[in-house]
Scaffold this motif. Structure first.
Motif, PDB file in Angstrom:
ATOM      1  N   GLU A 520      10.504  25.061 -10.230  1.00 47.96           N
ATOM      2  CA  GLU A 520       9.523  24.517 -11.162  1.00 47.96           C
ATOM      3  C   GLU A 520      10.106  23.352 -11.958  1.00 47.96           C
ATOM      4  OE1 GLU A 520       8.013  27.576 -13.631  1.00 47.96           O
ATOM      5  OE2 GLU A 520       7.083  28.702 -11.987  1.00 47.96           O
ATOM      6  N   LYS A 521       9.340  22.280 -12.004  1.00 50.24           N
ATOM      7  CA  LYS A 521       9.668  21.073 -12.781  1.00 50.24           C
ATOM      8  C   LYS A 521      10.989  20.445 -12.346  1.00 50.24           C
ATOM      9  CE  LYS A 521       7.089  22.601 -16.863  1.00 50.24           C
ATOM     10  NZ  LYS A 521       7.141  22.870 -18.305  1.00 50.24           N
ATOM     11  N   ALA A 522      11.463  20.799 -11.181  1.00 45.64           N
ATOM     12  CA  ALA A 522      12.691  20.174 -10.683  1.00 45.64           C
ATOM     13  C   ALA A 522      12.365  18.802 -10.101  1.00 45.64           C
ATOM     14  CB  ALA A 522      13.340  21.049  -9.624  1.00 45.64           C
ATOM     15  N   ARG A 523      13.364  17.922 -10.153  1.00 45.24           N
ATOM     16  CA  ARG A 523      13.169  16.575  -9.609  1.00 45.24           C
ATOM     17  C   ARG A 523      14.315  16.299  -8.637  1.00 45.24           C
ATOM     18  NH1 ARG A 523       9.449  13.707 -12.534  1.00 45.24           N
ATOM     19  NH2 ARG A 523      10.330  11.719 -11.876  1.00 45.24           N
ATOM     20  N   ALA A 551       8.844  17.505  -8.705  1.00 47.91           N
ATOM     21  CA  ALA A 551       8.565  16.116  -8.334  1.00 47.91           C
ATOM     22  C   ALA A 551       9.785  15.488  -7.673  1.00 47.91           C
ATOM     23  CB  ALA A 551       8.146  15.315  -9.559  1.00 47.91           C
ATOM     24  N   PRO A 552      10.284  16.058  -6.581  1.00 47.18           N
ATOM     25  CA  PRO A 552      11.427  15.449  -5.888  1.00 47.18           C
ATOM     26  C   PRO A 552      11.003  14.198  -5.131  1.00 47.18           C
ATOM     27  CG  PRO A 552      10.614  17.275  -4.611  1.00 47.18           C
ATOM     28  CD  PRO A 552       9.813  17.273  -5.886  1.00 47.18           C
ATOM     29  N   VAL A 553      11.950  13.328  -4.895  1.00 44.04           N
ATOM     30  CA  VAL A 553      11.718  12.115  -4.096  1.00 44.04           C
ATOM     31  C   VAL A 553      12.551  12.244  -2.828  1.00 44.04           C
ATOM     32  CG1 VAL A 553      11.953   9.621  -3.986  1.00 44.04           C
ATOM     33  CG2 VAL A 553      11.265  10.705  -6.130  1.00 44.04           C
ATOM     34  N   GLN A 596       4.953   7.728  -0.539  1.00 40.34           N
ATOM     35  CA  GLN A 596       3.712   8.459  -0.712  1.00 40.34           C
ATOM     36  C   GLN A 596       4.012   9.772  -1.388  1.00 40.34           C
ATOM     37  OE1 GLN A 596       1.737   8.884   3.025  1.00 40.34           O
ATOM     38  NE2 GLN A 596       1.472   6.712   3.338  1.00 40.34           N
ATOM     39  N   SER A 597       3.049  10.240  -2.179  1.00 35.57           N
ATOM     40  CA  SER A 597       3.150  11.563  -2.758  1.00 35.57           C
ATOM     41  C   SER A 597       2.202  12.472  -2.007  1.00 35.57           C
ATOM     42  CB  SER A 597       2.809  11.529  -4.249  1.00 35.57           C
ATOM     43  OG  SER A 597       1.469  11.104  -4.427  1.00 35.57           O
ATOM     44  N   LEU A 598       2.423  13.782  -2.177  1.00 37.33           N
ATOM     45  CA  LEU A 598       1.588  14.754  -1.490  1.00 37.33           C
ATOM     46  C   LEU A 598       1.024  15.697  -2.538  1.00 37.33           C
ATOM     47  CD1 LEU A 598       0.938  15.351   1.510  1.00 37.33           C
ATOM     48  CD2 LEU A 598       2.685  17.127   1.408  1.00 37.33           C
ATOM     49  N   THR A 599      -0.263  15.932  -2.485  1.00 35.14           N
ATOM     50  CA  THR A 599      -0.881  16.838  -3.452  1.00 35.14           C
ATOM     51  C   THR A 599      -0.722  18.263  -2.977  1.00 35.14           C
ATOM     52  OG1 THR A 599      -3.017  16.796  -2.349  1.00 35.14           O
ATOM     53  CG2 THR A 599      -2.589  15.071  -3.956  1.00 35.14           C
ATOM     54  N   ALA A 600      -1.046  19.209  -3.868  1.00 35.80           N
ATOM     55  CA  ALA A 600      -0.916  20.620  -3.510  1.00 35.80           C
ATOM     56  C   ALA A 600      -1.824  21.001  -2.367  1.00 35.80           C
ATOM     57  CB  ALA A 600      -1.207  21.487  -4.732  1.00 35.80           C
ATOM     58  N   ALA A 601      -2.891  20.262  -2.159  1.00 38.15           N
ATOM     59  CA  ALA A 601      -3.781  20.554  -1.037  1.00 38.15           C
ATOM     60  C   ALA A 601      -3.224  20.073   0.283  1.00 38.15           C
ATOM     61  CB  ALA A 601      -5.140  19.891  -1.280  1.00 38.15           C
ATOM     62  N   GLY A 602      -2.156  19.316   0.232  1.00 41.25           N
ATOM     63  CA  GLY A 602      -1.508  18.886   1.460  1.00 41.25           C
ATOM     64  C   GLY A 602      -1.910  17.512   1.907  1.00 41.25           C
ATOM     65  N   SER A 603      -2.658  16.745   1.127  1.00 36.94           N
ATOM     66  CA  SER A 603      -3.074  15.411   1.542  1.00 36.94           C
ATOM     67  C   SER A 603      -2.283  14.368   0.792  1.00 36.94           C
ATOM     68  CB  SER A 603      -4.567  15.221   1.263  1.00 36.94           C
ATOM     69  OG  SER A 603      -4.814  15.386  -0.110  1.00 36.94           O
ATOM     70  N   PRO A 604      -2.027  13.219   1.433  1.00 36.72           N
ATOM     71  CA  PRO A 604      -1.254  12.177   0.763  1.00 36.72           C
ATOM     72  C   PRO A 604      -2.031  11.619  -0.430  1.00 36.72           C
ATOM     73  CG  PRO A 604      -1.379  11.807   3.127  1.00 36.72           C
ATOM     74  CD  PRO A 604      -2.377  12.865   2.804  1.00 36.72           C
ATOM     75  N   GLY A 605      -1.305  11.211  -1.439  1.00 37.30           N
ATOM     76  CA  GLY A 605      -1.905  10.567  -2.595  1.00 37.30           C
ATOM     77  C   GLY A 605      -0.982   9.510  -3.124  1.00 37.30           C
ATOM     78  N   THR A 606      -1.518   8.512  -3.763  1.00 36.71           N
ATOM     79  CA  THR A 606      -0.695   7.407  -4.261  1.00 36.71           C
ATOM     80  C   THR A 606       0.065   7.840  -5.493  1.00 36.71           C
ATOM     81  OG1 THR A 606      -2.276   5.822  -3.430  1.00 36.71           O
ATOM     82  CG2 THR A 606      -0.733   5.047  -5.077  1.00 36.71           C
ATOM     83  N   ASP A 607       1.354   7.663  -5.442  1.00 39.24           N
ATOM     84  CA  ASP A 607       2.175   7.954  -6.604  1.00 39.24           C
ATOM     85  C   ASP A 607       1.874   6.897  -7.670  1.00 39.24           C
ATOM     86  OD1 ASP A 607       4.207   8.231  -8.460  1.00 39.24           O
ATOM     87  OD2 ASP A 607       5.644   8.898  -6.958  1.00 39.24           O
ATOM     88  N   PRO A 608       1.547   7.309  -8.883  1.00 41.79           N
ATOM     89  CA  PRO A 608       1.232   6.320  -9.913  1.00 41.79           C
ATOM     90  C   PRO A 608       2.402   5.421 -10.240  1.00 41.79           C
ATOM     91  CG  PRO A 608       1.466   8.536 -10.843  1.00 41.79           C
ATOM     92  CD  PRO A 608       1.442   8.681  -9.374  1.00 41.79           C
TER      93      PRO A 608
END
Length: 889
Positions: A520-523, A551-553, A596-608
């Motif tokens: 949790e909350k690890a990067r 939020a790992p990269v 790219q980031s990935l949402t919990a639903a498993g779809s790509p999303g733009t990292d702000p």
């Protein structure tokens, strides 16, 4: 007896004899003999001339001399050359001398002395052979002379005090000396004396077996000390030992057994060297060093010490080489205070506590040591201790192989930890570095980084752990590079809550659960990692699991051979940059080239935080597609032709293999020569993909390296470093840029040649697994390949990358413009051509790199220009004009 000597006889009766020994002495001259008939003589003798006293009937001790008064010795010597043989000498006061040598020298042979001691003082010399001294007080033999003393086969027993005292500046030798049943120390050496003890035996003293103090020096060879009430050997101070071995206390091939306290205790300014000694069954530590002392052990055995095997405290320095410590009831080694300990090629086994315990401000260095079967930790460093471990092996520890606590600092390199409850645990806030360590078959985690810690792990290997492979604790920020984690029963790499590690080039394979579990909350950042084979027991654990708020990269990572690649809890926001899934049944990992980031639903999303673009996953590579991609590159006509020829040859090789025919002798390794920016890396990447498509490489990926990635900084570092890079490239292409730098420093203290030798052997051992491409300037690469026959035989094909012409450079800029939705008008193309024509094409010219830099500069200038327009149209925003071309890049 000399020819002119006279024999004087002593008997209670008879003609021509003296009735007393004193009478015979008065009549004797230097060199005369006095022969004494059996009997008991009550006399007080002063031997002031060189005479010889001996029994008339041989040395059966039938001649007995008794002191005439309690306060006086039986025998007092004040002349050189005095010899007494086979006589029993009995004093009346055990606390006083029975035999006193004040000056001159005395030789006692086969005499029995009792009721007082033998004492030599002044500048006297004493020689005792086959004598027995008993029933004395304070000391049996007291040597306090500036002369010399030699004791051979002397027995000292039943003494209310010390057996033998060697003091002042006496130089003494004792051979086959036996000391038993004394209430004090067996042998005491002090006052700058020098003593050599050979084959001596001290048994059952009431204090120490050997006591050394006040700047004395002792050398003991093949001696035995046993059943002492306190220490076997106690050194309170000694003369400093020189590099050549003079001074100090030297114990060679000695046995110290069943002591009441320490086997050897060194304190003050004591300096002790033990060679080939055995210490066993002591009630205290085997060897202890305190104060400013120094203790050194070479080829020694310390067995079954009731305390710790070795102890260092104060500012003591303790070293041990090729020494074993076995069965200690406490620690194998205990280092405290400000002590310094160095151990090399030594063993510590079957200890009741930790084998090595370093605490306070101590400093401990272990080199190639073996630790096994300890009840607690193999090594524990705590408080502010400093620990350095080079090589070695730790096995079967009841707790952790290595435990680092508090603010201890540690550097471990090349250490192997096998079995035990846990491998290596660091919970210290100090500096901790683990390099090339190997942890296997731990019951629990392989390596654990505790809460808030910042250790550095490089090139470590973890395998066969009962739970996780590598655990990174809460808020920990370690740096992990080049490590491998395999066959963990639990997750391979576990990142605790709010931790933020920096992980690079790590491989995790065949784990029982997740390859990577992010709490949790690890990067943290994970670059160029491979996560393979999660769920090895048939369960469906995803390779990557990111907990809520995590939020790992991940950059350039590969997930393969897994049921599922990514699972996210609600609120998890990982970022993926140029990552890839391969042979995953249920993939959801974004495979585009941008972040790219990935949402919990498993779809790509733009990292702000980024301006990522979504791209389609590339289709399976085909030869035709790859050759078309190669052909689409600007320029490089000659290179394209060479690669096309190689493709035809490779296809034929593959076809012969499929038919069961032997392939022709062919080296797939290449030399790329040319100036910077001519597309060497791009073509190398394509070449690997082509070989994979043909079926001659498993993956076809590219691993880039240079001199710094292959060559180490110290002896023994280069081979493993080169091997690690090569192993990364297995199944693909190893691209070594500026390869000539490996041989530029030949003749100096450089490890480049070692890197080449390691590389050549690996290429031979794995000839079908890796393609190696070496690149650099033309002339330098010709010298490089010609510098080693092994290089010349393996790199026999060279591709020349010629400089781009102006038209080709313009096409590169046009390609960049089209990719980023810019347009070049005719005027801009003409201006670009003129700009490139004017550029000097010297060795430092950047070719394609210069073109790309120029394009970036043009977009910046265009942005400034358009920003000043009141109303900018779409054409204004997209068009690049001649005025946007800078005159310098």
């Amino acid at each position: 007896m000399t020819p002119t000597a006279t024999v004087h006889r002593v008997a209670p009766k008879g003609r021509g004899t003296h009735r007393s020994i004193a009478s015979a002495l008065r009549a004797a001259r230097d060199g005369d003999e006095i022969r004494i008939a059996p009997g008991e003589y009550v006399e007080q003798l002063l031997l002031d001339r060189a005479v010889r006293l001996l029994p008339e009937d041989g040395p059966d001790h039938a001649v007995r001399l008794l002191a005439a008064s309690p306060g006086r010795p039986v025998l007092e010597v004040a002349a050189p050359g005095v010899r007494v043989e086979g006589i029993a000498l009995t004093g009346q006061d055990p606390a006083l001398p029975t035999v006193l040598v004040g000056s001159g020298d005395l030789e006692l042979d086969a005499c029995v002395i009792s009721g007082g001691r033998v004492e030599a003082g002044g500048d006297a010399s004493l020689l005792m052979t086959d004598c027995r001294v008993s029933r004395a007080e304070l000391a049996a033999v007291h040597l306090n002379t500036t002369g010399s003393a030699r004791l051979t086969r002397v027995v000292v027993e039943d003494v209310e005090g010390t057996g033998v005292v060697i003091g002042s500046r006496t130089t003494a030798e004792a051979t086959e000396l036996t000391v038993r049943r004394v209430t004090g120390s067996g042998v005491r050496v002090r006052g700058n004396a020098r003593a050599v003890l050979r084959e001596c035996r001290v048994s059952g003293p009431g204090r120490s077996g050997l006591l050394v103090e006040d700047g004395a020096a002792v050398a003991a060879l093949d001696c035995r000390v046993e059943e002492t009430a306190t220490e076997g050997v106690r050194v309170l101070g000694s003369s400093p030992r020189a590099d050549g071995g003079d001074g100090g206390v030297l114990l060679t091939h000695c046995e110290i057994l069943r002591t009441g306290a320490d086997g050897v205790a060194v304190s003050g300014s004591g300096d002790v060297l033990l060679r080939g000694c055995r210490l066993r069954d002591g009630s205290g530590p085997g060897v202890s060093a305190e104060g400013e002392s120094r203790a050194e052990l070479v080829d020694c055995q310390v067995d079954r010490a009731h305390g710790s095997g070795l102890v260092a405290r104060g500012s003591a320095r303790l070293t041990a080489e090729s020494t074993s410590v076995t069965g200690s009831r406490a620690n194998g080694l205990l280092a405290g205070d400000r002590s310094e300990v160095r151990m090399a090629t030594s063993d510590m086994t079957a200890c009741s506590f930790s084998a090595v315990h370093a605490c306070d401000d101590s400093r401990v260095t272990l080199t190639s040591c073996r630790i096994g079967s300890t009840a607690e930790h193999g090594i524990r460093a705590t408080d502010r201790a400093g620990l350095t471990v080079e090589g070695g092996r730790i096995t079967d520890c009841g707790l952790t192989g290595v435990q680092i606590d508090s603010a201890a600092e540690a550097r471990l390199r090349g250490l192997s930890v096998v079995r035990g409850r846990a491998g290596i645990t660091t919970e210290s806030t100090g500096t901790v570095v683990l390099e090339e360590c190997d942890v296997s078959d731990a019951e629990r985690a392989g390596i654990s980084c505790g809460t808030g810690t910042t250790p550095v792990l490089r090139d470590c290997r973890i395998s066969g752990t009962g739970t996780a492979g590598l655990v990174i604790g809460e808020r920990a920020t370690p740096s992990v590079e080049g490590c491998t984690i395999r066959d963990a029963a639990g997750s391979g790499l576990v990142v605790g809550p709010q931790a933020e590690p920096r992980v690079r080039s790590v491989t995790v394979a065949r784990t029982g659960k997740n390859s990577l579990f992010v709490g949790e909350k690890a990067r943290g950042t994970f670059e160029d990692c491979v996560f393979a084979g999660a769920g090895g027991d048939g369960t469906a654990f995803p390779a990557l699991h990111v907990s809520a708020g995590g939020a790992p990269v991940l950059r350039g990572c590969l997930v393969r051979d897994s049921e599922e690649d990514v699972a996210l809890e609600k609120g998890a926001r990982p970022v993926f940059d140029d990552c890839l899934s391969r042979d995953v049944k249920n993939p959801s990992l974004p495979t585009g080239g941008a972040e790219q980031s990935l949402t919990a639903a498993g779809s790509p999303g733009t990292d702000p935080q980024t301006t990522a673009r979504e791209t389609e996953a590339p289709p399976e590579d085909t030869i035709e597609d790859l050759l078309a991609e190669l052909d689409g590159l600007a320029g490089l006509d000659r290179v394209k032709q060479d690669v096309s020829s190689l493709v035809k040859l490779m296809r034929m090789v593959r076809r012969r293999e499929e038919m069961g025919l032997a392939p022709p002798p062919l080296s797939r390794h290449l030399v790329f020569t040319g100036n910077p920016g001519t597309g060497k890396t791009t073509v190398a990447r394509l070449y690997g993909r082509i070989l994979a498509a043909v079926g001659l490489l498993e993956r076809g990926h590219l691993v880039e390296a240079d001199r710094s990635a292959l060559v180490g900084e110290y002896v023994g570092h280069t081979g493993p470093k080169t091997t690690r890079v090569f192993q990364q490239a297995r199944g693909g292409v190893l691209f070594i840029d500026e390869a000539y730098s490996l041989t530029q420093y030949a003749g100096s203290n450089d490890f480049g040649q070692e890197a080449i030798a390691t590389l050549l052997k690996l290429m031979e051992d794995h000839r079908d697994d890796v393609v190696v491409i070496v690149a650099g300037y033309l002339k330098e690469m010709e010298v490089f390949v010609g510098s080693n026959p092994g290089l010349a035989s393996r790199f026999n094909r060279t591709l020349l990358f010629e400089d781009y012409g102006s038209a080709e450079l313009v096409s590169i800029v046009e390609h960049q413009a089209a990719q980023h939705q810019y347009e070049l008008g005719p005027a801009a193309r003409e201006a670009l051509t003129a700009r490139f024509d004017a550029m000097p094409r010297d060795r430092g010219f950047g070719n394609g790199r210069t073109a790309r830099q120029l394009f970036q500069a043009m977009t910046e200038r265009q942005a400034y220009r358009v920003a000043e327009l009141a109303e900018a149209s779409e054409s204004d925003v997209m068009t690049l004009k001649p005025e946007d071309i800078p005159q310098s890049v």
